[in-house]
Design an enzyme around this catalytic site. Structure first.
Site, short mmCIF file in Angstrom:
data_model
loop_
_atom_site.label_atom_id
_atom_site.label_comp_id
_atom_site.label_asym_id
_atom_site.label_seq_id
_atom_site.Cartn_x
_atom_site.Cartn_y
_atom_site.Cartn_z
N ARG A 180 -31.46 -111.93 51.42
CA ARG A 180 -32.79 -112.16 50.85
C ARG A 180 -33.89 -111.67 51.80
O ARG A 180 -34.93 -111.18 51.37
CB ARG A 180 -32.95 -113.66 50.58
N LYS A 195 -30.54 -113.29 63.90
CA LYS A 195 -29.86 -114.34 64.68
C LYS A 195 -29.28 -115.31 63.66
O LYS A 195 -29.99 -116.14 63.11
CB LYS A 195 -30.88 -115.04 65.58
N PRO A 196 -27.96 -115.20 63.39
CA PRO A 196 -27.37 -116.10 62.39
C PRO A 196 -27.11 -117.48 62.98
O PRO A 196 -27.15 -117.67 64.20
CB PRO A 196 -26.04 -115.41 62.05
N SER A 252 -34.46 -125.90 59.64
CA SER A 252 -35.11 -127.21 59.68
C SER A 252 -36.61 -127.08 59.98
O SER A 252 -37.06 -126.12 60.62
CB SER A 252 -34.45 -128.06 60.77
N GLY A 256 -38.60 -124.72 62.65
CA GLY A 256 -39.64 -123.87 62.07
C GLY A 256 -40.98 -124.05 62.78
O GLY A 256 -41.68 -123.07 63.09
N GLU A 273 -39.03 -120.93 55.62
CA GLU A 273 -38.50 -121.67 54.48
C GLU A 273 -37.80 -122.87 55.10
O GLU A 273 -36.74 -122.74 55.71
CB GLU A 273 -37.57 -120.76 53.68
N CYS A 307 -31.39 -126.68 50.78
CA CYS A 307 -32.75 -127.19 50.99
C CYS A 307 -33.43 -127.52 49.68
O CYS A 307 -34.44 -128.21 49.67
CB CYS A 307 -33.56 -126.21 51.81
N GLU A 402 -34.14 -135.74 54.18
CA GLU A 402 -33.16 -135.00 53.40
C GLU A 402 -31.76 -135.51 53.76
O GLU A 402 -31.41 -135.52 54.94
CB GLU A 402 -33.23 -133.54 53.86
P1 ADP Z 1 -29.71 -127.20 60.92
O1 ADP Z 1 -30.09 -128.50 61.55
O2 ADP Z 1 -29.54 -127.26 59.48
O3 ADP Z 1 -28.59 -126.49 61.61
P2 ADP Z 1 -31.57 -125.55 62.28
O4 ADP Z 1 -33.02 -125.37 62.01
O5 ADP Z 1 -31.17 -126.20 63.55
O6 ADP Z 1 -30.99 -126.29 61.03
O7 ADP Z 1 -30.84 -124.15 62.21
C1 ADP Z 1 -31.28 -123.04 61.45
C2 ADP Z 1 -31.25 -121.81 62.33
O8 ADP Z 1 -32.14 -122.04 63.41
C3 ADP Z 1 -29.89 -121.51 62.96
O9 ADP Z 1 -29.73 -120.12 63.07
C4 ADP Z 1 -30.03 -122.12 64.33
O10 ADP Z 1 -29.17 -121.53 65.28
C5 ADP Z 1 -31.47 -121.78 64.63
N1 ADP Z 1 -32.08 -122.58 65.70
C6 ADP Z 1 -31.78 -123.85 66.07
N2 ADP Z 1 -32.54 -124.21 67.12
C7 ADP Z 1 -33.35 -123.15 67.41
C8 ADP Z 1 -34.35 -122.88 68.41
N3 ADP Z 1 -34.69 -123.79 69.30
N4 ADP Z 1 -34.95 -121.67 68.37
C9 ADP Z 1 -34.61 -120.75 67.47
N5 ADP Z 1 -33.67 -120.92 66.52
C10 ADP Z 1 -33.05 -122.11 66.49
#
Ligand code: ADP
Length: 500
Positions: A180, A195-196, A252, A256, A273, A307, A402
Protein backbone atom coordinates in the site's frame (compact mmCIF):
# COMPACT_ATOMS: atom_id res chain seq x y z
CA UNK A 1 7.88 -25.53 -3.83
CA UNK A 2 9.61 -26.42 -0.66
CA UNK A 3 7.37 -24.75 1.86
CA UNK A 4 4.39 -26.71 0.58
CA UNK A 5 6.39 -29.91 0.78
CA UNK A 6 7.33 -29.20 4.36
CA UNK A 7 3.80 -28.41 5.31
CA UNK A 8 2.33 -31.48 3.72
CA UNK A 9 4.85 -33.74 5.35
CA UNK A 10 5.89 -33.84 8.95
CA UNK A 11 9.11 -31.95 8.16
CA UNK A 12 10.38 -29.65 10.83
CA UNK A 13 9.49 -26.16 9.68
CA UNK A 14 13.00 -24.86 10.15
CA UNK A 15 13.88 -27.00 7.13
CA UNK A 16 12.03 -24.42 5.11
CA UNK A 17 14.85 -22.02 5.65
CA UNK A 18 17.62 -24.51 4.93
CA UNK A 19 15.96 -25.45 1.64
CA UNK A 20 14.86 -21.92 1.06
CA UNK A 21 12.93 -21.08 -2.06
CA UNK A 22 14.15 -18.02 -3.90
CA UNK A 23 11.59 -15.92 -2.05
CA UNK A 24 12.90 -16.83 1.37
CA UNK A 25 15.61 -14.31 2.13
CA UNK A 26 17.33 -13.58 5.39
CA UNK A 27 19.79 -10.85 4.38
CA UNK A 28 19.06 -7.15 4.10
CA UNK A 29 18.47 -5.71 0.63
CA UNK A 30 20.54 -2.58 0.04
CA UNK A 31 21.46 -0.98 -3.28
CA UNK A 32 20.33 -4.02 -5.22
CA UNK A 33 22.49 -6.43 -3.18
CA UNK A 34 21.55 -9.06 -0.60
CA UNK A 35 23.88 -8.26 2.27
CA UNK A 36 24.54 -9.04 5.92
CA UNK A 37 23.99 -6.25 8.41
CA UNK A 38 27.04 -3.96 8.78
CA UNK A 39 27.79 -5.38 12.21
CA UNK A 40 27.13 -8.94 11.02
CA UNK A 41 24.46 -9.53 13.67
CA UNK A 42 21.31 -11.58 13.12
CA UNK A 43 18.06 -11.93 15.04
CA UNK A 44 15.65 -14.86 15.24
CA UNK A 45 12.18 -14.92 13.72
CA UNK A 46 9.69 -17.27 15.34
CA UNK A 47 6.60 -19.10 14.19
CA UNK A 48 3.95 -17.81 16.63
CA UNK A 49 2.09 -21.12 16.39
CA UNK A 50 4.93 -23.19 17.79
CA UNK A 51 7.42 -20.58 19.01
CA UNK A 52 9.91 -22.45 16.89
CA UNK A 53 12.70 -20.39 15.32
CA UNK A 54 12.21 -20.26 11.56
CA UNK A 55 15.03 -17.97 10.46
CA UNK A 56 17.88 -15.77 11.54
CA UNK A 57 17.65 -12.45 9.77
CA UNK A 58 20.16 -9.61 9.29
CA UNK A 59 19.90 -7.22 12.23
CA UNK A 60 20.47 -3.76 10.74
CA UNK A 61 21.71 -0.68 12.58
CA UNK A 62 22.10 3.02 11.84
CA UNK A 63 25.13 2.26 9.66
CA UNK A 64 22.86 0.29 7.35
CA UNK A 65 20.39 3.17 7.36
CA UNK A 66 23.11 5.45 5.98
CA UNK A 67 24.01 2.95 3.27
CA UNK A 68 20.42 2.38 2.25
CA UNK A 69 19.50 6.08 2.23
CA UNK A 70 22.59 6.86 0.16
CA UNK A 71 21.63 4.15 -2.35
CA UNK A 72 18.02 5.36 -2.45
CA UNK A 73 19.15 9.00 -2.93
CA UNK A 74 21.39 8.06 -5.83
CA UNK A 75 18.69 5.91 -7.39
CA UNK A 76 16.20 8.77 -7.00
CA UNK A 77 18.23 10.91 -9.40
CA UNK A 78 17.38 8.61 -12.28
CA UNK A 79 14.21 6.89 -11.11
CA UNK A 80 12.46 10.22 -10.58
CA UNK A 81 13.17 11.03 -14.24
CA UNK A 82 11.49 7.93 -15.65
CA UNK A 83 8.20 8.37 -17.48
CA UNK A 84 4.90 7.60 -15.82
CA UNK A 85 4.40 4.90 -18.41
CA UNK A 86 7.67 3.17 -17.47
CA UNK A 87 6.82 3.29 -13.76
CA UNK A 88 3.35 1.98 -14.46
CA UNK A 89 4.76 -0.94 -16.45
CA UNK A 90 7.28 -1.81 -13.70
CA UNK A 91 4.58 -1.83 -11.02
CA UNK A 92 2.40 -3.96 -13.26
CA UNK A 93 5.30 -6.41 -13.64
CA UNK A 94 5.63 -6.55 -9.86
CA UNK A 95 1.87 -7.12 -9.60
CA UNK A 96 2.08 -10.01 -12.09
CA UNK A 97 4.98 -11.64 -10.23
CA UNK A 98 3.19 -11.12 -6.92
CA UNK A 99 0.20 -13.01 -8.35
CA UNK A 100 2.41 -15.74 -9.78
CA UNK A 101 3.96 -16.32 -6.35
CA UNK A 102 0.76 -15.88 -4.38
CA UNK A 103 0.91 -19.24 -2.63
CA UNK A 104 4.56 -18.95 -1.57
CA UNK A 105 4.02 -15.43 -0.27
CA UNK A 106 1.00 -16.63 1.72
CA UNK A 107 2.92 -19.58 3.15
CA UNK A 108 5.78 -17.37 4.28
CA UNK A 109 3.20 -15.11 5.93
CA UNK A 110 1.43 -17.92 7.76
CA UNK A 111 4.78 -19.20 8.93
CA UNK A 112 5.91 -15.95 10.51
CA UNK A 113 2.58 -14.28 11.37
CA UNK A 114 0.42 -17.32 12.11
CA UNK A 115 -2.71 -16.20 10.26
CA UNK A 116 -4.65 -19.02 8.61
CA UNK A 117 -3.37 -19.79 5.12
CA UNK A 118 -6.71 -18.93 3.50
CA UNK A 119 -6.60 -15.54 5.18
CA UNK A 120 -2.95 -15.09 4.21
CA UNK A 121 -3.90 -15.70 0.58
CA UNK A 122 -6.61 -13.08 1.06
CA UNK A 123 -4.00 -10.62 2.26
CA UNK A 124 -1.72 -11.39 -0.68
CA UNK A 125 -4.60 -10.69 -3.07
CA UNK A 126 -5.39 -7.48 -1.15
CA UNK A 127 -1.68 -6.51 -1.13
CA UNK A 128 -1.46 -7.11 -4.88
CA UNK A 129 -4.50 -4.91 -5.45
CA UNK A 130 -2.44 -1.87 -4.35
CA UNK A 131 0.30 -2.69 -6.85
CA UNK A 132 -2.33 -2.94 -9.58
CA UNK A 133 -4.17 0.19 -8.46
CA UNK A 134 -1.03 2.32 -8.29
CA UNK A 135 0.29 0.95 -11.57
CA UNK A 136 -2.87 2.53 -13.00
CA UNK A 137 -2.69 5.71 -10.90
CA UNK A 138 0.95 6.27 -11.96
CA UNK A 139 -0.33 7.75 -15.22
CA UNK A 140 -2.88 10.03 -13.59
CA UNK A 141 -0.81 12.24 -11.32
CA UNK A 142 -2.18 15.43 -12.83
CA UNK A 143 -1.27 19.02 -12.08
CA UNK A 144 -3.22 22.20 -12.81
CA UNK A 145 -3.08 25.21 -15.08
CA UNK A 146 -4.40 28.06 -12.96
CA UNK A 147 -5.98 31.27 -14.35
CA UNK A 148 -3.19 33.84 -13.80
CA UNK A 149 -3.32 37.17 -11.99
CA UNK A 150 -1.98 39.08 -15.05
CA UNK A 151 -2.36 38.56 -18.80
CA UNK A 152 1.38 38.08 -19.46
CA UNK A 153 1.67 35.09 -17.15
CA UNK A 154 0.81 31.41 -17.06
CA UNK A 155 0.60 29.68 -13.70
CA UNK A 156 1.26 25.95 -13.51
CA UNK A 157 1.10 23.60 -10.54
CA UNK A 158 2.86 20.30 -11.15
CA UNK A 159 3.27 17.29 -8.88
CA UNK A 160 6.77 15.92 -8.40
CA UNK A 161 8.09 12.95 -6.40
CA UNK A 162 9.19 14.04 -2.95
CA UNK A 163 12.40 12.01 -2.78
CA UNK A 164 13.46 9.07 -0.60
CA UNK A 165 10.56 7.61 1.40
CA UNK A 166 11.10 5.76 4.67
CA UNK A 167 8.47 3.09 5.21
CA UNK A 168 7.97 1.46 8.62
CA UNK A 169 5.39 -1.29 8.80
CA UNK A 170 3.71 -3.58 11.35
CA UNK A 171 3.44 -7.36 11.64
CA UNK A 172 -0.35 -7.71 11.38
CA UNK A 173 -0.42 -7.22 7.59
CA UNK A 174 3.17 -8.13 6.69
CA UNK A 175 2.53 -7.80 2.96
CA UNK A 176 -0.29 -5.32 2.33
CA UNK A 177 1.01 -2.56 4.59
CA UNK A 178 4.14 -2.54 2.45
CA UNK A 179 2.48 -2.73 -0.98
CA UNK A 180 0.00 0.00 0.00
CA UNK A 181 2.91 2.33 0.71
CA UNK A 182 5.49 1.35 -1.91
CA UNK A 183 2.78 1.15 -4.59
CA UNK A 184 2.07 4.86 -4.17
CA UNK A 185 5.73 5.84 -3.70
CA UNK A 186 7.01 3.92 -6.73
CA UNK A 187 4.13 5.11 -8.92
CA UNK A 188 5.23 8.73 -8.61
CA UNK A 189 8.99 8.12 -8.83
CA UNK A 190 10.10 7.99 -5.19
CA UNK A 191 12.65 5.48 -3.93
CA UNK A 192 12.11 3.57 -0.67
CA UNK A 193 13.84 2.31 2.43
CA UNK A 194 11.57 -0.19 4.19
CA UNK A 195 11.90 -1.19 7.86
CA UNK A 196 9.53 -4.14 8.37
CA UNK A 197 8.30 -5.34 11.76
CA UNK A 198 10.75 -7.53 13.64
CA UNK A 199 8.15 -10.33 13.86
CA UNK A 200 7.56 -10.53 10.10
CA UNK A 201 10.63 -9.51 8.07
CA UNK A 202 10.46 -12.51 5.71
CA UNK A 203 7.34 -11.26 3.90
CA UNK A 204 9.03 -7.89 3.32
CA UNK A 205 12.19 -9.50 1.99
CA UNK A 206 10.08 -11.67 -0.33
CA UNK A 207 8.56 -8.50 -1.83
CA UNK A 208 12.07 -7.10 -2.39
CA UNK A 209 13.01 -10.36 -4.09
CA UNK A 210 10.07 -10.00 -6.45
CA UNK A 211 10.90 -6.33 -7.07
CA UNK A 212 14.40 -7.37 -8.08
CA UNK A 213 12.93 -9.98 -10.44
CA UNK A 214 10.55 -7.35 -11.83
CA UNK A 215 13.58 -5.28 -12.84
CA UNK A 216 13.54 -2.38 -10.37
CA UNK A 217 16.91 -0.62 -10.65
CA UNK A 218 19.34 -0.93 -7.75
CA UNK A 219 18.66 1.38 -4.84
CA UNK A 220 15.01 2.02 -5.71
CA UNK A 221 13.82 -0.43 -3.05
CA UNK A 222 15.84 -1.23 0.08
CA UNK A 223 14.80 -3.37 3.03
CA UNK A 224 16.39 -3.12 6.48
CA UNK A 225 15.17 -5.76 8.92
CA UNK A 226 16.02 -5.06 12.56
CA UNK A 227 15.45 -6.71 15.91
CA UNK A 228 13.30 -5.13 18.63
CA UNK A 229 16.57 -3.93 20.23
CA UNK A 230 17.96 -2.28 17.10
CA UNK A 231 14.64 -0.96 15.81
CA UNK A 232 14.80 2.37 17.71
CA UNK A 233 18.16 3.29 16.13
CA UNK A 234 16.99 2.28 12.66
CA UNK A 235 13.73 4.21 13.17
CA UNK A 236 15.39 7.36 14.45
CA UNK A 237 18.10 7.02 11.79
CA UNK A 238 15.42 7.18 9.12
CA UNK A 239 13.25 9.80 10.81
CA UNK A 240 16.16 12.16 11.48
CA UNK A 241 17.93 11.63 8.17
CA UNK A 242 18.11 14.84 6.13
CA UNK A 243 18.05 12.88 2.86
CA UNK A 244 14.78 11.14 3.67
CA UNK A 245 11.92 13.41 2.62
CA UNK A 246 8.83 11.40 3.49
CA UNK A 247 8.09 8.93 6.23
CA UNK A 248 5.11 6.63 6.21
CA UNK A 249 4.38 4.57 9.29
CA UNK A 250 1.71 2.10 10.31
CA UNK A 251 1.78 0.92 13.90
CA UNK A 252 1.13 1.99 17.45
CA UNK A 253 0.21 5.55 18.40
CA UNK A 254 3.11 5.67 20.82
CA UNK A 255 5.72 4.91 18.13
CA UNK A 256 3.90 7.13 15.62
CA UNK A 257 4.18 10.10 17.97
CA UNK A 258 7.87 9.41 18.49
CA UNK A 259 8.52 9.26 14.74
CA UNK A 260 6.54 12.46 14.20
CA UNK A 261 8.72 14.22 16.76
CA UNK A 262 11.92 12.83 15.27
CA UNK A 263 10.82 13.76 11.75
CA UNK A 264 10.44 17.38 12.84
CA UNK A 265 14.24 17.68 12.92
CA UNK A 266 14.32 17.60 9.12
CA UNK A 267 10.71 18.72 8.42
CA UNK A 268 9.60 15.58 6.64
CA UNK A 269 6.25 14.91 5.13
CA UNK A 270 4.85 12.33 7.55
CA UNK A 271 1.91 10.00 7.08
CA UNK A 272 0.79 7.93 10.03
CA UNK A 273 -1.74 5.17 10.32
CA UNK A 274 -2.00 4.51 14.04
CA UNK A 275 -4.14 2.73 16.56
CA UNK A 276 -7.91 2.71 16.64
CA UNK A 277 -10.64 1.93 19.12
CA UNK A 278 -13.40 1.26 16.64
CA UNK A 279 -17.00 1.53 17.77
CA UNK A 280 -19.44 -0.95 16.22
CA UNK A 281 -23.02 0.20 16.82
CA UNK A 282 -26.11 -1.89 16.23
CA UNK A 283 -29.30 0.18 16.33
CA UNK A 284 -32.77 -1.23 17.01
CA UNK A 285 -33.63 -0.72 13.33
CA UNK A 286 -30.74 -2.91 12.14
CA UNK A 287 -30.94 -6.19 10.31
CA UNK A 288 -29.56 -8.17 13.26
CA UNK A 289 -28.39 -11.13 11.16
CA UNK A 290 -26.47 -8.80 8.88
CA UNK A 291 -24.96 -7.04 11.90
CA UNK A 292 -23.74 -10.39 13.27
CA UNK A 293 -22.11 -11.22 9.92
CA UNK A 294 -20.55 -7.75 9.87
CA UNK A 295 -19.17 -8.14 13.36
CA UNK A 296 -17.74 -11.59 12.69
CA UNK A 297 -15.68 -10.00 9.87
CA UNK A 298 -14.85 -6.75 11.67
CA UNK A 299 -13.80 -8.53 14.85
CA UNK A 300 -12.26 -11.84 13.89
CA UNK A 301 -10.28 -11.09 10.74
CA UNK A 302 -6.66 -11.73 11.66
CA UNK A 303 -7.93 -13.00 15.04
CA UNK A 304 -8.85 -9.46 16.03
CA UNK A 305 -5.38 -8.10 15.35
CA UNK A 306 -6.15 -5.26 12.96
CA UNK A 307 -6.21 -1.54 13.61
CA UNK A 308 -9.75 -1.37 12.18
CA UNK A 309 -11.03 -4.27 14.32
CA UNK A 310 -14.31 -3.53 16.08
CA UNK A 311 -13.30 -2.90 19.69
CA UNK A 312 -16.39 -1.56 21.46
CA UNK A 313 -19.68 -3.17 20.43
CA UNK A 314 -22.68 -1.00 21.30
CA UNK A 315 -26.07 -2.68 20.98
CA UNK A 316 -29.39 -0.90 21.50
CA UNK A 317 -31.67 -2.21 24.25
CA UNK A 318 -34.54 -3.73 22.24
CA UNK A 319 -32.33 -6.07 20.22
CA UNK A 320 -29.57 -6.53 22.83
CA UNK A 321 -30.46 -10.06 23.96
CA UNK A 322 -31.28 -11.32 20.47
CA UNK A 323 -28.00 -9.96 19.13
CA UNK A 324 -25.94 -11.63 21.85
CA UNK A 325 -27.67 -14.98 21.29
CA UNK A 326 -27.09 -14.88 17.55
CA UNK A 327 -23.51 -13.74 17.97
CA UNK A 328 -22.81 -16.54 20.44
CA UNK A 329 -24.19 -19.10 17.95
CA UNK A 330 -22.14 -17.65 15.10
CA UNK A 331 -18.94 -17.64 17.16
CA UNK A 332 -19.51 -21.25 18.24
CA UNK A 333 -20.25 -22.41 14.72
CA UNK A 334 -17.74 -20.45 12.70
CA UNK A 335 -14.59 -19.95 14.71
CA UNK A 336 -11.95 -22.64 14.87
CA UNK A 337 -8.70 -21.86 16.62
CA UNK A 338 -5.63 -23.67 15.39
CA UNK A 339 -2.38 -23.67 13.46
CA UNK A 340 -2.68 -21.52 10.35
CA UNK A 341 -1.60 -24.39 8.12
CA UNK A 342 -4.55 -26.58 9.18
CA UNK A 343 -7.45 -26.29 6.74
CA UNK A 344 -10.08 -25.98 9.45
CA UNK A 345 -8.43 -23.07 11.27
CA UNK A 346 -10.14 -19.70 11.08
CA UNK A 347 -8.24 -18.09 13.96
CA UNK A 348 -4.50 -18.49 14.21
CA UNK A 349 -2.33 -17.73 17.23
CA UNK A 350 -1.82 -14.21 18.49
CA UNK A 351 1.50 -12.78 17.41
CA UNK A 352 3.33 -13.18 20.70
CA UNK A 353 3.10 -13.53 24.48
CA UNK A 354 2.60 -9.79 25.03
CA UNK A 355 -0.50 -9.90 22.82
CA UNK A 356 -1.91 -12.84 24.80
CA UNK A 357 -1.26 -11.04 28.07
CA UNK A 358 -3.19 -7.99 26.91
CA UNK A 359 -6.30 -10.02 26.07
CA UNK A 360 -6.06 -11.85 29.42
CA UNK A 361 -5.74 -8.55 31.23
CA UNK A 362 -8.85 -7.15 29.49
CA UNK A 363 -10.78 -10.32 30.32
CA UNK A 364 -9.81 -10.19 34.00
CA UNK A 365 -10.71 -6.53 34.14
CA UNK A 366 -14.18 -7.13 32.64
CA UNK A 367 -14.77 -9.96 35.07
CA UNK A 368 -13.59 -8.03 38.12
CA UNK A 369 -15.77 -5.03 37.27
CA UNK A 370 -18.97 -7.04 36.89
CA UNK A 371 -19.11 -7.87 33.17
CA UNK A 372 -20.82 -11.11 32.08
CA UNK A 373 -18.69 -13.68 30.27
CA UNK A 374 -21.01 -15.42 27.80
CA UNK A 375 -18.44 -17.47 25.96
CA UNK A 376 -14.93 -18.34 26.96
CA UNK A 377 -12.44 -21.09 26.22
CA UNK A 378 -8.85 -21.72 26.98
CA UNK A 379 -5.60 -19.91 26.41
CA UNK A 380 -2.80 -22.25 25.34
CA UNK A 381 0.51 -20.74 24.27
CA UNK A 382 -0.35 -17.98 21.83
CA UNK A 383 -3.75 -19.50 21.01
CA UNK A 384 -6.71 -17.75 22.58
CA UNK A 385 -10.22 -19.14 22.23
CA UNK A 386 -12.72 -16.42 21.26
CA UNK A 387 -14.37 -14.63 24.18
CA UNK A 388 -17.79 -12.99 24.27
CA UNK A 389 -18.35 -10.54 27.13
CA UNK A 390 -21.67 -8.76 27.72
CA UNK A 391 -22.78 -5.92 30.01
CA UNK A 392 -19.46 -4.16 29.52
CA UNK A 393 -19.29 -0.59 30.85
CA UNK A 394 -17.15 2.37 29.91
CA UNK A 395 -14.89 2.23 32.95
CA UNK A 396 -13.54 -1.14 31.83
CA UNK A 397 -10.10 -1.19 30.17
CA UNK A 398 -11.43 -2.67 26.95
CA UNK A 399 -13.30 0.60 26.29
CA UNK A 400 -10.22 2.77 26.41
CA UNK A 401 -7.59 0.44 24.88
CA UNK A 402 -7.43 -1.59 21.69
CA UNK A 403 -7.70 -5.28 22.71
CA UNK A 404 -6.06 -6.55 19.51
CA UNK A 405 -7.36 -10.06 20.03
CA UNK A 406 -10.48 -12.25 19.84
CA UNK A 407 -12.46 -10.64 22.66
CA UNK A 408 -15.88 -9.18 21.88
CA UNK A 409 -17.01 -6.59 24.44
CA UNK A 410 -20.72 -5.73 24.20
CA UNK A 411 -22.16 -2.59 25.77
CA UNK A 412 -25.90 -1.84 26.05
CA UNK A 413 -27.26 1.60 25.11
CA UNK A 414 -30.67 3.28 24.88
CA UNK A 415 -30.48 6.35 22.61
CA UNK A 416 -28.60 7.51 19.52
CA UNK A 417 -27.47 10.65 21.32
CA UNK A 418 -26.04 8.64 24.21
CA UNK A 419 -24.18 6.16 22.01
CA UNK A 420 -22.63 8.86 19.83
CA UNK A 421 -21.33 10.64 22.89
CA UNK A 422 -19.69 7.51 24.28
CA UNK A 423 -18.47 6.22 20.91
CA UNK A 424 -16.74 9.55 20.23
CA UNK A 425 -15.25 9.83 23.71
CA UNK A 426 -11.86 8.52 22.64
CA UNK A 427 -8.68 10.11 21.32
CA UNK A 428 -8.81 7.68 18.40
CA UNK A 429 -10.74 7.91 15.17
CA UNK A 430 -9.72 5.31 12.62
CA UNK A 431 -12.73 3.17 11.70
CA UNK A 432 -16.32 3.12 12.94
CA UNK A 433 -19.18 0.82 12.01
CA UNK A 434 -22.92 0.97 12.48
CA UNK A 435 -25.94 -1.02 11.43
CA UNK A 436 -29.26 0.70 10.82
CA UNK A 437 -32.09 0.63 8.28
CA UNK A 438 -33.27 4.15 9.06
CA UNK A 439 -32.07 6.38 6.19
CA UNK A 440 -32.10 9.60 8.18
CA UNK A 441 -30.17 7.92 10.98
CA UNK A 442 -27.65 6.57 8.46
CA UNK A 443 -26.81 10.08 7.24
CA UNK A 444 -26.89 11.61 10.72
CA UNK A 445 -24.65 9.03 12.34
CA UNK A 446 -22.23 8.79 9.37
CA UNK A 447 -21.55 12.50 9.74
CA UNK A 448 -21.37 12.58 13.54
CA UNK A 449 -19.26 9.51 14.18
CA UNK A 450 -15.67 10.70 14.62
CA UNK A 451 -13.63 8.34 12.43
CA UNK A 452 -11.80 8.54 9.13
CA UNK A 453 -13.65 5.51 7.77
CA UNK A 454 -17.23 4.46 8.37
CA UNK A 455 -18.80 1.12 7.51
CA UNK A 456 -22.60 1.39 7.28
CA UNK A 457 -24.16 -2.07 7.30
CA UNK A 458 -20.67 -3.36 6.34
CA UNK A 459 -17.97 -4.89 8.52
CA UNK A 460 -15.15 -5.16 5.97
CA UNK A 461 -14.46 -1.88 4.21
CA UNK A 462 -10.79 -1.81 3.19
CA UNK A 463 -10.16 -1.71 -0.55
CA UNK A 464 -7.50 -0.19 -2.82
CA UNK A 465 -10.02 2.24 -4.34
CA UNK A 466 -10.98 3.88 -1.04
CA UNK A 467 -8.99 6.33 1.12
CA UNK A 468 -7.70 4.54 4.22
CA UNK A 469 -6.76 6.66 7.23
CA UNK A 470 -7.78 8.13 10.53
CA UNK A 471 -8.60 11.36 12.31
CA UNK A 472 -7.69 12.56 15.82
CA UNK A 473 -4.77 10.51 17.21
CA UNK A 474 -5.36 7.69 14.72
CA UNK A 475 -3.21 9.31 12.11
CA UNK A 476 -2.33 11.75 9.39
CA UNK A 477 -2.77 11.25 5.66
CA UNK A 478 -4.55 8.73 3.48
CA UNK A 479 -3.40 5.54 1.80
CA UNK A 480 -4.75 3.78 -1.28
CA UNK A 481 -7.30 5.54 -3.52
CA UNK A 482 -6.50 8.53 -5.73
CA UNK A 483 -5.32 10.39 -2.61
CA UNK A 484 -2.60 7.87 -1.71
CA UNK A 485 -0.02 9.35 -4.09
CA UNK A 486 -0.30 12.76 -2.38
CA UNK A 487 1.82 11.49 0.53
CA UNK A 488 4.75 11.04 -1.86
CA UNK A 489 4.45 14.13 -4.06
CA UNK A 490 5.11 17.83 -3.70
CA UNK A 491 3.29 20.53 -5.57
CA UNK A 492 5.56 22.85 -7.48
CA UNK A 493 4.26 26.21 -8.63
CA UNK A 494 5.76 27.46 -11.89
CA UNK A 495 5.13 31.04 -12.91
CA UNK A 496 5.81 31.70 -16.61
CA UNK A 497 6.16 35.46 -16.97
CA UNK A 498 6.79 38.01 -19.73
CA UNK A 499 4.49 36.31 -22.20
CA UNK A 500 3.46 38.50 -25.11
P1 ADP B 1 3.15 -3.16 17.81
O1 ADP B 1 3.09 -2.82 19.26
O2 ADP B 1 1.86 -3.53 17.24
O3 ADP B 1 4.25 -4.10 17.44
P2 ADP B 1 4.74 -0.96 16.97
O4 ADP B 1 4.33 0.45 16.74
O5 ADP B 1 5.66 -1.25 18.09
O6 ADP B 1 3.41 -1.79 17.08
O7 ADP B 1 5.39 -1.56 15.66
C1 ADP B 1 5.11 -1.12 14.35
C2 ADP B 1 6.42 -0.90 13.62
O8 ADP B 1 7.13 0.11 14.31
C3 ADP B 1 7.33 -2.12 13.58
O9 ADP B 1 8.04 -2.12 12.36
C4 ADP B 1 8.27 -1.86 14.72
O10 ADP B 1 9.51 -2.51 14.57
C5 ADP B 1 8.44 -0.36 14.59
N1 ADP B 1 8.95 0.31 15.79
C6 ADP B 1 8.80 -0.06 17.08
N2 ADP B 1 9.44 0.80 17.89
C7 ADP B 1 10.02 1.74 17.09
C8 ADP B 1 10.85 2.89 17.31
N3 ADP B 1 11.20 3.26 18.52
N4 ADP B 1 11.23 3.60 16.22
C9 ADP B 1 10.87 3.23 14.98
N5 ADP B 1 10.11 2.16 14.70
C10 ADP B 1 9.69 1.42 15.74
Amino acid sequence: MLISCAIRTTCHRSQLIRHASTLLRSQAYIDGQWVDASKGAKFPVHNPSTNEEIAKVADCTSEDVDKAVKAASTAFETFSQTSAKERSALLRKLFDLHNEHQKELAEIMTLENGKPLREAIGEIVYGASFLEWFSEEARRVYGDIIPANTTDREILAIKQPIGVAAIITPWNFPNAMITRKIGAALAVGCTCVIKPAEDTPLSALAIADLAEKAGYPRGVINVLPASRENTPQVGSGLANHPDVHALSFTGSTQVGKLLLKQSASSVKKVSLELGGNAPFIVFDSADVDRAVVGLMGAKFRNTGQTCVSANRIFVQSKIYDAFIDKLKDAMRAQLHVGDGFKDASTCGPLINKRAVEKVSQHLQDIRSKGGRIVLEGSIKGNFVDPILAADVTSEMLVCSEETFGPLVAVIRFDTEEEVLKVANSTDYGLAGYFFSRDVSQIFRVSKKLQAGMIGVNEGLISTAQAPFGGIKQSGIGREGSKYGVDEYTEIKYICLGGLA
